[in-house]
Design an enzyme around this catalytic site. Sequence first.
Site, PDB file in Angstrom:
ATOM      1  CD  GLU A  65     -57.292 -36.894   2.702  1.00 44.12           C
ATOM      2  OE1 GLU A  65     -57.810 -37.793   3.395  1.00 44.12           O
ATOM      3  OE2 GLU A  65     -56.244 -37.074   2.037  1.00 44.12           O
TER       4      GLU A  65
ATOM      5  CD  GLU B 245     -60.760 -40.311   1.158  1.00 45.47           C
ATOM      6  OE1 GLU B 245     -59.803 -40.897   1.738  1.00 45.47           O
ATOM      7  OE2 GLU B 245     -60.599 -39.474   0.261  1.00 45.47           O
TER       8      GLU B 245
END
Length: 478
Positions: free
Chosen positions: A170, A378
């Site tokens: 991320e 995720e």
Amino acid sequence: MIHEQLERFPKKFLWGSASAAYQVEGAWNEDGKGPSVWDVYSKIPGTTYKGTNGDVAVDHYHRYKEDVALMAEMGLKAYRFSIAWSRIFPEGRGEINERGLRFYDDLINELLKYDIEPIITIYHWDVPQALMDAYGGWESRQIIDDFNDYCIALFKRFGDRVKYWVTLNEQNVFIGLGYRLGIHPPGVKDLKRMYEANHVASLANAKAIQSFRRYVPNGKIGPSFAYSPNYPFSCHPDDVLAAENAEDYSSHWWLDVYCWGRYPAAVWNYLEKRNLTPTVLEGDMALLTYGRPDFIGINYYRTTTVERNPLDGVGEGTMNTTGKKGTSTESGVPGLFKTKRNPHLEATNWDWEIDPTGLRIGLRKITSRYALPILITENGLGEFDEVREDGTIHDDYRIEYLRAHIEACRQAISDGVDLLGYCTWSFTDILSWLNGYQKRYGFVYVNRDELDEKDLSRTKKKSFDWYKRVIATNGETL
């Protein structure tokens, strides 16, 4: 499209779960580990919910065998975990800490003992504090070589046993929250510094992928991106354009660089007029081009709905970090877009819209644009879990959330998406960065809260047995 019959999940589909070192390990200063930026930042008053930090977290460092045994009982096919950079290089560079490498050796071997595929995340937000002190972390090009040396150390040590690797987790989040909103380390609000640091991180990502080709030629590597597909609030052309702006600004700025080695033209033009574009030196774009990954990791939690935002319109809003529903506010970029609450979607207590169809849409968009396999690194639901008097945890809301998103994965596969696997966030409960321990994600309840570590005992939730059946039937029983 509506399919008469859905494709089955691939036979070797990676049914997994994920975690991050800082959020689970604890042992923050044991066995030679140096401090990370989070070890320092989280102890500054007012930075986290009720002053929580990862000094102990859920003590996975000392309890990894117990946790892996639970993974094996579930039948987990893959476990994605991150390595703490400062556990390997306490100063971020220089001398290697053998005791740190040995811990991850033991964890990997324990996973393999139960036929659980280890997926290593090389960087999950915890840059060594020594590098922040030395040259500002991601703001200096020095970190490119230091990160590469760190990566090579991992490739050489674990590459014989680990096939799947994630470079940066991320990047859009740790750069955005660290340099735009100032609520993650280093806690500054400076857009110019943000875009400079982001470019450096992209170069480090590409160089690490180049090195990977030499040291782990039979492995697969790619970054993990927090993807939130954008919807127009209405069919008015201005709102449709706002959604295009948001997709370029919030997603393509990273994904195009990862996959094509170039920045999207419209956003570059927008930033250039405001003197916000990063410094690009000779050789930068060539390096980015050579850094094309083997797959794209996607962290998906929600979609974003946007509308037109005038030049004097909404800027940065307020993020809900307390779990008090409805406390987040609209945000945006003047002249590009602003967010709107989607009236067709329910939201979590942290105001994250629940949208399994959005996952399918996102997977299709990435497939069509980049033609790469995708690994969902995720996906999960953070909520308040309640222990009943008999000690059980009935998290049916989590089961429903995951079921709907897994169904969307199957529909995406039927659409033609090459999906490698699905990793839930997370296996055990964890420290949720800014949100403390009240925001629980796991299949396994950890007995602790913000104020008391208690006994850190593990208790299987109802969702544990549900996901166990999903894995055992390869997604046929949801």
